[in-house]
Write a protein that holds these residues in place. Structure first.
Motif, PDB file in Angstrom:
ATOM      1  N   PRO A   1       1.083  -1.155  -0.064  1.00  0.00           N
ATOM      2  CA  PRO A   1       0.023   0.338  -0.246  1.00  0.00           C
ATOM      3  C   PRO A   1       1.005   1.404  -0.139  1.00  0.00           C
ATOM      4  O   PRO A   1       2.078   1.051   0.629  1.00  0.00           O
ATOM      5  CB  PRO A   1      -1.110  -0.502   1.463  1.00  0.00           C
ATOM      6  N   THR A   2       0.888   2.546  -1.015  1.00  0.00           N
ATOM      7  CA  THR A   2       1.589   4.208  -1.251  1.00  0.00           C
ATOM      8  C   THR A   2       1.357   4.535   0.402  1.00  0.00           C
ATOM      9  O   THR A   2       2.066   5.439  -0.125  1.00  0.00           O
ATOM     10  CB  THR A   2       0.975   4.022  -2.390  1.00  0.00           C
TER      11      THR A   2
ATOM     12  N   TYR B   1      -8.523   2.157   2.636  1.00  0.00           N
ATOM     13  CA  TYR B   1      -8.803   2.322   1.697  1.00  0.00           C
ATOM     14  C   TYR B   1     -10.512   1.090   1.405  1.00  0.00           C
ATOM     15  O   TYR B   1     -10.457   0.506   2.071  1.00  0.00           O
ATOM     16  CB  TYR B   1      -8.192   0.885   0.338  1.00  0.00           C
ATOM     17  N   HIS B   2     -11.383   2.047   1.093  1.00  0.00           N
ATOM     18  CA  HIS B   2     -12.836   2.349   1.124  1.00  0.00           C
ATOM     19  C   HIS B   2     -13.046   1.514  -0.754  1.00  0.00           C
ATOM     20  O   HIS B   2     -12.653   2.227  -1.630  1.00  0.00           O
ATOM     21  CB  HIS B   2     -13.339   3.059   0.808  1.00  0.00           C
ATOM     22  N   PHE B   3     -13.013   0.699  -0.787  1.00  0.00           N
ATOM     23  CA  PHE B   3     -13.800  -0.137  -2.691  1.00  0.00           C
ATOM     24  C   PHE B   3     -15.573  -1.106  -2.870  1.00  0.00           C
ATOM     25  O   PHE B   3     -15.652  -1.444  -1.641  1.00  0.00           O
ATOM     26  CB  PHE B   3     -12.741  -1.340  -2.754  1.00  0.00           C
TER      27      PHE B   3
ATOM     28  N   VAL C   1      -3.581  -4.355  -1.044  1.00  0.00           N
ATOM     29  CA  VAL C   1      -4.048  -3.537   0.071  1.00  0.00           C
ATOM     30  C   VAL C   1      -4.228  -4.637   0.860  1.00  0.00           C
ATOM     31  O   VAL C   1      -4.623  -4.209   2.259  1.00  0.00           O
ATOM     32  CB  VAL C   1      -5.238  -2.956  -0.723  1.00  0.00           C
ATOM     33  N   MET C   2      -5.984  -5.371   0.054  1.00  0.00           N
ATOM     34  CA  MET C   2      -6.393  -6.031   0.758  1.00  0.00           C
ATOM     35  C   MET C   2      -5.639  -6.418   1.944  1.00  0.00           C
ATOM     36  O   MET C   2      -5.872  -7.591   2.910  1.00  0.00           O
ATOM     37  CB  MET C   2      -7.863  -7.096   0.076  1.00  0.00           C
ATOM     38  N   GLU C   3      -4.791  -7.643   1.157  1.00  0.00           N
ATOM     39  CA  GLU C   3      -3.751  -8.682   2.351  1.00  0.00           C
ATOM     40  C   GLU C   3      -3.315  -7.534   3.056  1.00  0.00           C
ATOM     41  O   GLU C   3      -3.125  -8.548   4.236  1.00  0.00           O
ATOM     42  CB  GLU C   3      -2.754  -9.319   1.254  1.00  0.00           C
ATOM     43  N   ALA C   4      -2.833  -6.673   2.810  1.00  0.00           N
ATOM     44  CA  ALA C   4      -2.166  -6.085   3.831  1.00  0.00           C
ATOM     45  C   ALA C   4      -3.133  -5.072   5.006  1.00  0.00           C
ATOM     46  O   ALA C   4      -2.657  -4.625   6.120  1.00  0.00           O
ATOM     47  CB  ALA C   4      -1.781  -4.644   3.932  1.00  0.00           C
ATOM     48  N   GLY C   5      -4.729  -5.979   5.733  1.00  0.00           N
ATOM     49  CA  GLY C   5      -5.602  -5.482   6.379  1.00  0.00           C
ATOM     50  C   GLY C   5      -6.002  -4.098   5.955  1.00  0.00           C
ATOM     51  O   GLY C   5      -7.003  -4.086   6.692  1.00  0.00           O
ATOM     52  N   GLN C   6      -5.592  -3.130   5.070  1.00  0.00           N
ATOM     53  CA  GLN C   6      -6.101  -1.833   5.154  1.00  0.00           C
ATOM     54  C   GLN C   6      -7.510  -1.403   4.059  1.00  0.00           C
ATOM     55  O   GLN C   6      -7.932  -0.694   4.210  1.00  0.00           O
ATOM     56  CB  GLN C   6      -4.846  -1.170   4.389  1.00  0.00           C
ATOM     57  N   GLY C   7      -7.856  -2.607   3.000  1.00  0.00           N
ATOM     58  CA  GLY C   7      -8.681  -2.734   2.539  1.00  0.00           C
ATOM     59  C   GLY C   7     -11.043  -3.143   3.233  1.00  0.00           C
ATOM     60  O   GLY C   7     -10.530  -4.090   3.592  1.00  0.00           O
ATOM     61  N   ILE C   8     -11.823  -1.836   2.507  1.00  0.00           N
ATOM     62  CA  ILE C   8     -12.790  -2.586   3.333  1.00  0.00           C
ATOM     63  C   ILE C   8     -13.424  -2.211   2.179  1.00  0.00           C
ATOM     64  O   ILE C   8     -13.706  -1.376   1.475  1.00  0.00           O
ATOM     65  CB  ILE C   8     -12.902  -1.142   4.412  1.00  0.00           C
ATOM     66  N   ILE C   9     -14.552  -2.920   2.522  1.00  0.00           N
ATOM     67  CA  ILE C   9     -15.774  -3.375   1.152  1.00  0.00           C
ATOM     68  C   ILE C   9     -16.556  -2.438   1.100  1.00  0.00           C
ATOM     69  O   ILE C   9     -17.659  -3.203   2.603  1.00  0.00           O
ATOM     70  CB  ILE C   9     -16.097  -4.574   0.147  1.00  0.00           C
TER      71      ILE C   9
END
Length: 297
Positions: free
Chosen positions: A138-139, A145-147, A176-184
């Motif tokens: 993740p940058t 992050y919202h997807f 991003v999801m693998e880093a635990g920073q993504g939210i669906i």
């Protein structure tokens, strides 16, 4: 674009690149009369708009917007990204100064609290990640992050004909999801505070299955970040024409017209993902169509 203050919100633009493409390839059906009408109010300062649809260009500005509101720093759409393998030659293995432009706008990577994407096409998610010792990470290390749920499910499924977007899903969403920073999130999600006093999503399906507009209002005028609902000013004259990359052309056309009508009737300040010049502006009625009035520098 100079920073714009709307009540408690302050909005910045971070430029990545300009991308010229033939108008006849992206929007077949545009006529010389359409282009003549466009030139009455759109002068990009070069020879992009000719009166011949075969020589006219659609030059897209690729950029992000940043909202500062209530101590939160929200980044909208993350452009193409560097060092990424893409099936589209003009954006294959880019090496732009996007992060330098971010710093010049006053922000470091660690300053971003939230990343929001209007949709999950490759040119809106690329800087979600960056290459670090051969790995995509993740940058924005401190951001969530919202997807959108619909686009996430669609591009995850590796749909036929969407190879370029599936590739970007793998290098710009999955890490991003693998880093635990993504939210669906759902396509009507409220990202900050509440509708009418915060930042929220509204469905704008058609260009992609889950395309959304992002809205912000904080004791001032309402802003709309419309992503790819409208790519280029000529579509304000010909919203009926299918754009080359619309997933559902009929729905995309209906969405374009609905968003332009709303923007004009409600006097929204608009932040298009690909308009050149200052980008920000207002949608105005122009007879049987619309025109755009840019915010002055």
């Amino acid at each position: 674009m100079q920073p714009i203050t709307l009540g408690r919100m302050r909005i910045h633009k971070v430029h990545e690149m300009d991308s010229p493409t033939p108008m006849s390839m992206n929007l077949p059906g545009v006529t010389a009369l359409d282009l003549e009408r466009l030139r009455r109010w759109y002068d990009p300062g070069d020879d992009e708009i000719t009166l011949d649809p075969d020589t006219a260009q659609m030059t897209f500005s690729v950029h992000s917007f940043i909202i500062e509101v209530d101590g939160q720093t929200i980044l909208i759409d993350t452009c193409d990204g560097n060092h990424k393998d893409r099936l589209v030659p003009p954006v294959h293995q880019l090496n732009t100064d996007y992060l330098g432009n971010l710093r010049r706008a006053g922000f470091e990577r660690g300053d971003i609290d939230l990343v929001m994407c209007t949709h999950l096409h490759f040119d809106h998610i690329g800087w979600n990640t960056m290459l670090d010792n051969g790995r995509w990470v993740p940058t924005f290390p401190n951001a969530k992050y919202h997807f959108g749920r619909r686009d996430y499910a669609y591009f995850q499924s590796e749909p036929a004909g969407e190879e370029v977007h599936h590739a970007s899903f793998l290098d710009s969403i999955v890490p991003v999801m693998e880093a635990g920073q993504g939210i669906i999130v759902d396509e009507d999600h409220v990202a900050h505070r509440e509708i009418g006093n915060g930042v929220w999503l509204e469905p704008a399906f058609g260009h992609s299955p889950g395309c959304c507009t992002i809205h912000g209002r904080a004791e001032g005028p309402e802003a709309i970040f419309w992503g790819d609902v409208i790519h280029h000013p000529v579509q304000m004259i010909r919203p009926d024409l299918p754009f080359a990359f619309d997933a559902d052309p009929v729905m995309a056309s209906q969405t374009r017209q609905r968003v332009m009508r709303k923007a004009a009737e409600e006097d929204l300040l608009c932040f298009p993902a690909h308009f050149r010049k200052t980008s920000a502006g207002k949608v105005l009625r122009d007879g049987d169509a619309y025109r755009y009035e840019w915010v002055a520098e």
